[in-house]
Design an enzyme around this catalytic site. Structure first.
Site, mmCIF file in Angstrom:
data_model
loop_
_atom_site.group_PDB
_atom_site.id
_atom_site.type_symbol
_atom_site.label_atom_id
_atom_site.label_comp_id
_atom_site.label_asym_id
_atom_site.label_seq_id
_atom_site.Cartn_x
_atom_site.Cartn_y
_atom_site.Cartn_z
ATOM 1 N N ARG A 81 0.881 -1.180 0.000
ATOM 2 C CA ARG A 81 0.000 0.000 0.000
ATOM 3 C C ARG A 81 0.913 1.223 0.000
ATOM 4 O O ARG A 81 1.599 1.490 0.988
ATOM 5 C CB ARG A 81 -0.902 -0.007 1.240
ATOM 6 C CG ARG A 81 -1.552 1.330 1.501
ATOM 7 C CD ARG A 81 -2.646 1.269 2.525
ATOM 8 N NE ARG A 81 -3.813 0.600 1.981
ATOM 9 C CZ ARG A 81 -4.998 0.569 2.583
ATOM 10 N NH1 ARG A 81 -5.170 1.155 3.739
ATOM 11 N NH2 ARG A 81 -6.012 -0.052 2.011
ATOM 12 N N HIS B 245 -7.448 1.135 -6.224
ATOM 13 C CA HIS B 245 -7.582 0.168 -5.121
ATOM 14 C C HIS B 245 -8.260 -1.085 -5.699
ATOM 15 O O HIS B 245 -9.420 -1.370 -5.421
ATOM 16 C CB HIS B 245 -8.427 0.794 -4.008
ATOM 17 C CG HIS B 245 -8.332 0.090 -2.687
ATOM 18 N ND1 HIS B 245 -7.531 -1.013 -2.471
ATOM 19 C CD2 HIS B 245 -8.945 0.341 -1.494
ATOM 20 C CE1 HIS B 245 -7.656 -1.393 -1.214
ATOM 21 N NE2 HIS B 245 -8.508 -0.600 -0.599
ATOM 22 N N GLN C 273 -10.124 -3.837 -3.608
ATOM 23 C CA GLN C 273 -11.403 -3.380 -3.059
ATOM 24 C C GLN C 273 -12.537 -3.548 -4.069
ATOM 25 O O GLN C 273 -13.609 -4.072 -3.748
ATOM 26 C CB GLN C 273 -11.271 -1.887 -2.662
ATOM 27 C CG GLN C 273 -12.543 -1.311 -2.094
ATOM 28 C CD GLN C 273 -12.890 -1.885 -0.732
ATOM 29 O OE1 GLN C 273 -12.065 -1.888 0.171
ATOM 30 N NE2 GLN C 273 -14.107 -2.394 -0.574
ATOM 31 N N ARG D 169 -13.347 -8.807 1.355
ATOM 32 C CA ARG D 169 -11.969 -8.462 1.021
ATOM 33 C C ARG D 169 -11.071 -9.691 1.195
ATOM 34 O O ARG D 169 -10.239 -9.999 0.336
ATOM 35 C CB ARG D 169 -11.460 -7.328 1.929
ATOM 36 C CG ARG D 169 -12.008 -5.953 1.595
ATOM 37 C CD ARG D 169 -11.481 -5.414 0.281
ATOM 38 N NE ARG D 169 -10.021 -5.356 0.262
ATOM 39 C CZ ARG D 169 -9.307 -4.374 0.795
ATOM 40 N NH1 ARG D 169 -9.896 -3.344 1.369
ATOM 41 N NH2 ARG D 169 -7.978 -4.397 0.718
ATOM 42 N N ASP E 182 -17.397 6.946 -0.579
ATOM 43 C CA ASP E 182 -16.080 6.825 0.066
ATOM 44 C C ASP E 182 -15.779 8.168 0.738
ATOM 45 O O ASP E 182 -16.455 9.176 0.471
ATOM 46 C CB ASP E 182 -15.011 6.477 -0.997
ATOM 47 C CG ASP E 182 -13.615 6.305 -0.425
ATOM 48 O OD1 ASP E 182 -13.495 6.044 0.795
ATOM 49 O OD2 ASP E 182 -12.631 6.430 -1.193
ATOM 50 N N CYS F 206 -16.344 1.437 1.010
ATOM 51 C CA CYS F 206 -15.145 0.613 1.190
ATOM 52 C C CYS F 206 -14.654 0.606 2.633
ATOM 53 O O CYS F 206 -13.947 -0.313 3.033
ATOM 54 C CB CYS F 206 -14.044 1.086 0.253
ATOM 55 S SG CYS F 206 -13.665 2.843 0.439
HETATM 56 N N1 NVA Z 1 -10.066 6.738 -0.812
HETATM 57 C C1 NVA Z 1 -9.690 6.154 0.452
HETATM 58 C C2 NVA Z 1 -9.894 4.677 0.422
HETATM 59 C C3 NVA Z 1 -9.560 3.969 1.715
HETATM 60 C C4 NVA Z 1 -9.753 2.485 1.632
HETATM 61 C C5 NVA Z 1 -8.246 6.497 0.750
HETATM 62 O O1 NVA Z 1 -7.418 6.410 -0.150
HETATM 63 O O2 NVA Z 1 -7.951 6.875 1.892
HETATM 64 N N1 CP Z 2 -11.098 -0.486 2.575
HETATM 65 C C1 CP Z 2 -9.815 -0.544 2.993
HETATM 66 O O1 CP Z 2 -8.876 -0.721 2.217
HETATM 67 O O2 CP Z 2 -9.668 -0.404 4.329
HETATM 68 P P1 CP Z 2 -8.283 -0.160 5.094
HETATM 69 O O3 CP Z 2 -7.787 1.197 4.660
HETATM 70 O O4 CP Z 2 -8.636 -0.188 6.557
HETATM 71 O O5 CP Z 2 -7.327 -1.242 4.711
#
Ligand code: NVA
Ligand code: CP
Length: 305
Positions: free
Chosen positions: A103, A130, A133, A290, A222, A262
């Site tokens: 990530r 993502h 997801q 997930r 989101d 998500c």
């Molecule tokens: N758009 C959000 C998704 C988190 C799973 C982020 O990037 O923080």
């Molecule tokens: N939806 C998701 O990726 O959650 P986290 O940021 O908690 O991993």
């Protein structure tokens, strides 16, 4: 299947549905507590440059259920791209581990990680997309609705990584996708062009939330400020408030419309408590899936199914 999993539009439609079929099989086995050690002895390195609940826990638990083990590498551990070059991290970690999940902030960093890694790299979120997801989200819709055909899937909110992965999905699987974002927060035009050029889905940009959500089967939202955008949160809140998923907005969707997010959710901002806790919400089924989808992705990348 390609060596790495960085974006949904790198898969074919058949590969996507193969992953869904394997996901169902692995999910059923998990529920029956039937052993499925398809990745016995495998190690998964999980590199996190941002925080996580679902991604970390679902990957770590998932590889354990497959007979393997995971290492959690927190943002301060590696300093990927700062303490050490991405391409060096890739080559070192790949010597110790069988799969890398990362990530990261810049999407170009995960592409570089994959380029230099001898083992499969899975994208656990970048600023751009993502994919795990949205594979999970589509699987969850299939479970609840039985099909993706003739469903109006409406994403309301920031044209961010989640929106991009939905658009990438629409480039491979025929869906009716509506993206509803404020004018200055639209998704990446190149991503939209590629999906439109693929010519298999109906993709609409509708800026009015009521028009967008009218007769929707799925309403998805989101956070308004993603990880790394915290300093913009107050300014974004003012702009995005008309896009809040609340009971009034949901009243324009179909009566049997489902609510998805998500997570993590900022209750009272992009979604109200009432909608999140309401009977149309499937956010926790979505979170559970997930793990099942990612297990299938890892097994496929390892060539074990
Ligand atoms: N758009 C959000 C998704 C988190 C799973 C982020 O990037 O923080
Ligand atoms: N939806 C998701 O990726 O959650 P986290 O940021 O908690 O991993």
């Amino acid at each position: 299947m390609k060596k790495h999993f960085l974006a949904i539009d790198e898969l074919t439609r058949d590969e996507i549905f193969d992953i869904f079929a394997l996901t169902k099989d692995l999910k059923d086995k998990t529920k029956r507590r039937e052993e499925h050690h398809l990745l016995k002895g495998y190690s998964l390195a999980m590199i996190f440059a941002k925080p996580s609940t679902r991604t970390r826990v679902s990957f770590e638990t998932g590889i354990f259920q497959l007979g393997g083990t995971a290492l959690y590498l927190a943002p301060q551990d590696i300093g990927i791209g700062t303490r050490e070059a991405v391409k060096d991290v890739a080559r070192v970690i790949a010597r110790y581990n069988d799969i890398i999940m990362a990530r990261l902030f810049a999407h170009s960093d995960i592409e570089e990680l994959a380029e230099y890694s001898d083992v499969p790299v899975v994208n656990g979120l970048t600023d751009y997309n993502h994919p795990c997801q949205i594979m999970c989200d589509a699987f969850t819709i299939l479970e609840h609705k039985g099909t993706l055909d003739n469903l109006k899937i409406v994403y309301v909110g920031d044209g961010n990584n989640i929106a991009h992965s939905w658009i990438n999905f629409a480039a491979r699987v025929p869906i009716h996708l509506v993206i509803c974002s404020p004018r200055d927060y639209q998704p990446d035009p190149d991503t939209l062009h590629r999906a439109n050029d693929a010519g298999i889905s109906k993709i609409e940009l509708i800026s009015d939330p009521i028009a967008a959500v009218t007769d929707a089967d799925i309403v998805y939202t989101d956070v308004w400020a993603s990880m790394g955008q915290e300093a913009e949160a107050a300014e974004r809140k003012k702009i995005f408030m008309p896009y809040q998923l609340n009971t009034t907005l949901m009243s324009h969707a179909k009566d049997d419309a489902l609510v998805m997010h998500c997570l993590p959710a900022h209750r009272g901002d992009e979604i109200t408590d009432e909608v999140m806790e309401g009977k149309q919400s499937i956010v926790f089924d979505e979170a559970e899936n997930r793990m099942h989808v990612q297990k299938a992705i890892m097994v496929k990348l390892a060539g074990k199914a």
